[in-house]
Design a protein around this motif. Structure first.
Motif, PDB file in Angstrom:
ATOM      1  N   ILE A  62       0.835  -1.195   0.000  1.00  0.00           N
ATOM      2  CA  ILE A  62       0.000   0.000   0.000  1.00  0.00           C
ATOM      3  C   ILE A  62       0.871   1.246   0.000  1.00  0.00           C
ATOM      4  O   ILE A  62       0.528   2.270  -0.599  1.00  0.00           O
ATOM      5  N   ALA A  63       2.046   1.166   0.678  1.00  0.00           N
ATOM      6  CA  ALA A  63       2.949   2.313   0.691  1.00  0.00           C
ATOM      7  C   ALA A  63       3.535   2.556  -0.703  1.00  0.00           C
ATOM      8  O   ALA A  63       3.664   3.710  -1.143  1.00  0.00           O
ATOM      9  N   ARG A  64       3.898   1.481  -1.386  1.00  0.00           N
ATOM     10  CA  ARG A  64       4.447   1.632  -2.741  1.00  0.00           C
ATOM     11  C   ARG A  64       3.396   2.196  -3.695  1.00  0.00           C
ATOM     12  O   ARG A  64       3.683   3.073  -4.516  1.00  0.00           O
ATOM     13  N   ILE A  65       2.166   1.696  -3.583  1.00  0.00           N
ATOM     14  CA  ILE A  65       1.100   2.196  -4.456  1.00  0.00           C
ATOM     15  C   ILE A  65       0.819   3.664  -4.148  1.00  0.00           C
ATOM     16  O   ILE A  65       0.649   4.484  -5.060  1.00  0.00           O
ATOM     17  N   GLU A  66       0.794   4.005  -2.855  1.00  0.00           N
ATOM     18  CA  GLU A  66       0.543   5.393  -2.485  1.00  0.00           C
ATOM     19  C   GLU A  66       1.632   6.306  -3.036  1.00  0.00           C
ATOM     20  O   GLU A  66       1.349   7.385  -3.560  1.00  0.00           O
ATOM     21  N   LEU A 110      -0.363   3.160 -14.891  1.00  0.00           N
ATOM     22  CA  LEU A 110      -0.746   2.766 -13.539  1.00  0.00           C
ATOM     23  C   LEU A 110      -1.059   1.278 -13.465  1.00  0.00           C
ATOM     24  O   LEU A 110      -0.683   0.597 -12.514  1.00  0.00           O
ATOM     25  N   ARG A 111      -1.728   0.744 -14.488  1.00  0.00           N
ATOM     26  CA  ARG A 111      -2.020  -0.694 -14.494  1.00  0.00           C
ATOM     27  C   ARG A 111      -0.751  -1.516 -14.640  1.00  0.00           C
ATOM     28  O   ARG A 111      -0.618  -2.592 -14.048  1.00  0.00           O
ATOM     29  N   GLU A 112       0.197  -0.998 -15.439  1.00  0.00           N
ATOM     30  CA  GLU A 112       1.475  -1.699 -15.563  1.00  0.00           C
ATOM     31  C   GLU A 112       2.183  -1.743 -14.213  1.00  0.00           C
ATOM     32  O   GLU A 112       2.755  -2.771 -13.843  1.00  0.00           O
ATOM     33  N   PHE A 113       2.133  -0.625 -13.477  1.00  0.00           N
ATOM     34  CA  PHE A 113       2.776  -0.605 -12.160  1.00  0.00           C
ATOM     35  C   PHE A 113       2.089  -1.571 -11.195  1.00  0.00           C
ATOM     36  O   PHE A 113       2.734  -2.350 -10.498  1.00  0.00           O
ATOM     37  N   LEU A 114       0.753  -1.525 -11.128  1.00  0.00           N
ATOM     38  CA  LEU A 114       0.027  -2.422 -10.225  1.00  0.00           C
ATOM     39  C   LEU A 114       0.250  -3.879 -10.605  1.00  0.00           C
ATOM     40  O   LEU A 114       0.360  -4.757  -9.740  1.00  0.00           O
ATOM     41  N   GLY A 115       0.299  -4.143 -11.915  1.00  0.00           N
ATOM     42  CA  GLY A 115       0.520  -5.520 -12.358  1.00  0.00           C
ATOM     43  C   GLY A 115       1.916  -6.024 -12.060  1.00  0.00           C
ATOM     44  O   GLY A 115       2.144  -7.230 -11.962  1.00  0.00           O
ATOM     45  N   SER A 116       2.884  -5.099 -11.921  1.00  0.00           N
ATOM     46  CA  SER A 116       4.262  -5.515 -11.645  1.00  0.00           C
ATOM     47  C   SER A 116       4.499  -5.839 -10.177  1.00  0.00           C
ATOM     48  O   SER A 116       5.545  -6.381  -9.825  1.00  0.00           O
ATOM     49  N   LEU A 117       3.562  -5.484  -9.294  1.00  0.00           N
ATOM     50  CA  LEU A 117       3.742  -5.740  -7.865  1.00  0.00           C
ATOM     51  C   LEU A 117       3.591  -7.228  -7.553  1.00  0.00           C
ATOM     52  O   LEU A 117       2.756  -7.917  -8.127  1.00  0.00           O
ATOM     53  N   SER A 118       4.397  -7.699  -6.616  1.00  0.00           N
ATOM     54  CA  SER A 118       4.305  -9.099  -6.171  1.00  0.00           C
ATOM     55  C   SER A 118       3.334  -9.160  -4.994  1.00  0.00           C
ATOM     56  O   SER A 118       3.708  -8.995  -3.831  1.00  0.00           O
TER      57      SER A 118
END
Length: 706
Positions: A55-59, A224-232
């Motif tokens: 959540i911190a990385r997404i924020e 943004l979707r690419e970033f969210l999709g790259s999260l483990s």
């Protein structure tokens, strides 16, 4: 005589086997239970840490995402206000071109002035085109090809409908707000129907007159979707961002976020998502809070989906310019449990196997021990019947061998036992008298603690004698060494006997080590004096000690006692102490009691910092002279702060916010009495929850001024 009452008789084998098996069974059960409990706790801890990190990385990514457009608008507003943009002729769009080129998520950047002129740059297929609307274009929306300097080249396309930027939502909303703001999220039909949002900022001249508005259009989904999709996010976890209305802004899934065709396109709601995790999580949040507007802070929640726990991390995102989104991360428990379940099953199997083996060994061991003991029992019954001629054979167990030998000896000596019984009783009585005398002596020795004060007084005199003469001894030794050095200087070739003695005693080493030895003796004597001083203080704890002292020494002593809590530990970083001492004269006070106040406040500050997660933990201590008659001491920390409810009861006796066993609730109450009653001063607290806490102490410089 044989017992007349019947009682329960348990075989020796049962006495040996049953407790042993029960212990093993208890140990196995506890091991299995602890394995299950620790495994579950590990899952909860890992899940919480993973959710917080994600959540911190997404924020952080979203803040960069939403701050960049306003930074672009700020730069454009300055250039616009300074007249660097040719709005009338639609030229010099280099600044817009560069901004769109270096920001992949920016779809277009532009400005519109108060006269209705418009100039900007926008993405057009795989290139970036200039957009303009002015008198030359007859106030139609024109697309031009640009060179690398931002000047227009070839005409590309015309939008026939008239275009007045002053009537556009992005212009009107910025003018109405009078500050940087965001538009509502809308479906950008020009960009293949993707969610978009516009950041706009009004531009004013130095007199406050409106010059125009600069805006940046941002496409939300792709980067943004690419970033969210790259999260483990575990193996199957999901992350998504939505508005308070429930509309999906972006997610780590690949499902379309837009439904409908053409102008009827709109964003799907999270509760309508085709992805089960997203849909069910949104439904759960809606049910839990009633509506999404009720979510005001970060939350860690759990719910069950298909008989499996789901861990949810929820964080509101509000930038103060109109962004009010919700970041949601959901991770199934099964993503963490596979290895834990395997380890737990292995542990239980090994424990059960150990139980079976231990039970078998217990049975064999009990039989091995019980057989010779049974022989002893039979021989004892024979002796009780008057047959003293008994002989128990040896066994392989060392303790039982000793028991057999003792039993055989007892059977031979029992015949003469009545003759020596009285003598034995007398001996035992004498032993009891000796034991009683020893107990009385021990009681007397326990009272020797009262002599500590007298001993301290007696030790103090020779300690002072030694300490006082060390300086003279040091001077005498230095004089002798200087005399030896003079001899060495003026008589470099001494007689052979002196030369041999110098080498034998290593005169150079002796000269160097002697001063170190004297320093060590001085340190040791000072330590003895400190110990004696402590003993004397212990013997007069109730004496009043009101005198003028350097208050900074008391603060430093308290910090020295708490030094171990200030150092970095494996779970906490180092706590920095910032000292801002004023130039204070000696202060009339009860130094020991005031030190207790410092200890209580600093201990509470350290407890608050231990509970608060912050990158840099600090304690700030400042002292100053107020109105030339009062001394103020401020002890501040950047911990979790104190709420108004707690602050109202902070100095009440027995009030504490700590868990049972960690606090008595008397520390701040006693501190308040020391400052208010003993020193006629003031003690108060100011705090901002979640940020800092300050304790202020104000006492008179001289008690005579009261």
């Amino acid at each position: 005589m044989p017992p007349t009452a019947k009682c329960l008789k348990i075989p020796l084998r049962g006495v040996l086997v049953v407790p042993f098996v029960l212990q093993i069974f208890t140990a196995v059960s506890l091991t299995g239970w602890l394995s299950l409990r620790n495994g579950q706790k590990a899952v909860n801890d890992v899940a919480a840490q993973l959710r917080q990190e994600l959540i911190a990385r997404i924020e952080g990514e979203l803040k960069q995402y939403i701050n960049k457009p306003h930074d672009i608008n700020r730069v454009n507003s300055v250039a616009f206000a300074q007249g660097h943009m040719d709005m009338v002729n639609g030229r010099n769009a280099k600044q817009f071109l560069t901004q769109v080129q270096i920001s992949p998520f920016v779809f277009s950047s532009y400005c519109g002035d108060a006269q209705g002129y418009y100039l900007g740059a926008t993405r057009r297929e795989s290139k970036i085109a200039m957009t303009a609307s002015n008198q030359e274009t007859n106030y139609h929306f024109y697309f031009y090809e640009m060179d690398n300097w931002g000047d227009r080249r070839k005409f590309l396309e015309q939008v026939n409908s008239s275009y007045d930027p002053r009537q556009r939502p992005w212009y009107l909303s910025a003018v109405k707000a009078g500050r940087p703001t965001w538009s509502n999220i809308f479906v950008n039909i020009v960009n293949n129907g993707k969610p978009a949002i516009t950041a706009s900022e009004p531009v004013y001249d130095p007199e406050g007159k409106l010059l125009g508005v600069c805006a940046t259009l941002v496409v939300l989904s792709e980067n943004l979707r690419e970033f969210l999709g790259s999260l483990s996010i575990g193996k199957t976890g999901k992350a998504f961002v939505m508005e308070r209305s429930g509309s999906m802004i972006s997610s780590s899934t690949t499902e379309p976020l837009i439904k409908g065709q053409g102008k009827a396109q709109k964003m799907i709601d999270a509760v309508e998502s085709r992805e089960p995790f997203v849909r069910e999580t949104a439904k759960y949040l809606l049910k839990y809070f009633g509506n999404f507007d009720q979510i005001h802070k970060s939350e860690q929640l759990e719910f069950t989906l298909k008989s499996e726990r789901q861990f949810v991390q929820l964080l509101p995102l509000n930038d103060g310019r109109g962004i009010d989104w919700l970041i949601v991360v959901v991770v199934p428990e099964s993503d963490f449990m596979e290895q834990i379940n395997y380890n737990r099953t292995t542990t239980i199997i090994l424990c059960l196997l150990s139980l079976v083996i231990a039970t078998g060994l217990a049975i064999i061991t009990s039989q091995w021990i019980a057989k010779p003991i049974r022989r002893l029992s039979q021989a004892s019954q024979a002796i009780a019947s008057g047959n003293f001629e008994q002989n128990v054979p040896d066994t392989l167990v060392e303790e039982l061998v000793s028991l057999s030998v003792s039993f055989n000896q007892m059977s031979h000596e029992l015949k003469n036992s009545y003759q020596t019984l009285e003598q034995k009783v007398e001996e035992r009585t004498q032993e009891l008298r000796e034991t009683q005398a020893q107990l009385i002596q021990s009681e007397k020795m326990s009272s020797l603690g009262q002599l500590v004060a007298g001993i301290a007084h007696e030790v103090n005199n020779p300690a002072n004698f030694i300490h006082g003469n060390l300086s003279h001894l040091s001077q005498y030794t230095q004089d002798l060494l200087e005399l030896v050095q003079l001899y060495q200087k003026y008589y470099p070739q001494p007689v052979s006997e002196i030369q041999a003695k110098s080498e034998d005693i290593e005169i150079e080493f002796l000269s160097e080590d002697l001063s170190k030895l004297l320093n060590s003796m001085k340190v040791g004597s000072e330590r003895i004096r400190d110990i004696v001083k402590s003993l004397r203080n212990f013997s007069r704890l109730d004496e009043a000690d009101f005198k003028a002292v350097d208050i900074h020494e008391g603060i430093e002593s308290t910090l020295m006692i708490l030094q171990n809590r200030l150092k970095p530990r494996h779970t906490h970083p180092e706590i920095e102490v910032i000292k801002e001492y004023g130039n204070l004269p000696p202060i009339e006070c009860y130094a020991g009691q005031l030190n207790q106040v410092f200890m209580n406040i600093l201990t509470n500050a350290l407890d608050a910092l231990d509970e608060h997660r912050v990158e840099k933990k600090t304690i700030r201590i400042s002292t100053s002279l107020y109105n030339s008659e009062l001394v103020r001491i401020c002890i501040a920390d950047n911990g979790c702060g104190i709420t108004e409810e707690v602050k109202k009861r902070l100095f009440d006796p027995f009030f504490t916010t700590k868990s049972v066993g960690k606090g008595t609730g008397m520390g701040m109450s006693i501190s308040y009495q020391i400052v208010i009653q003993k020193h006629k001063g003031k003690l108060w607290c100011t705090s901002e929850p979640g940020e800092r806490t300050e304790f202020w102490i104000e006492i008179p410089l001289n008690q005579s001024v009261i």
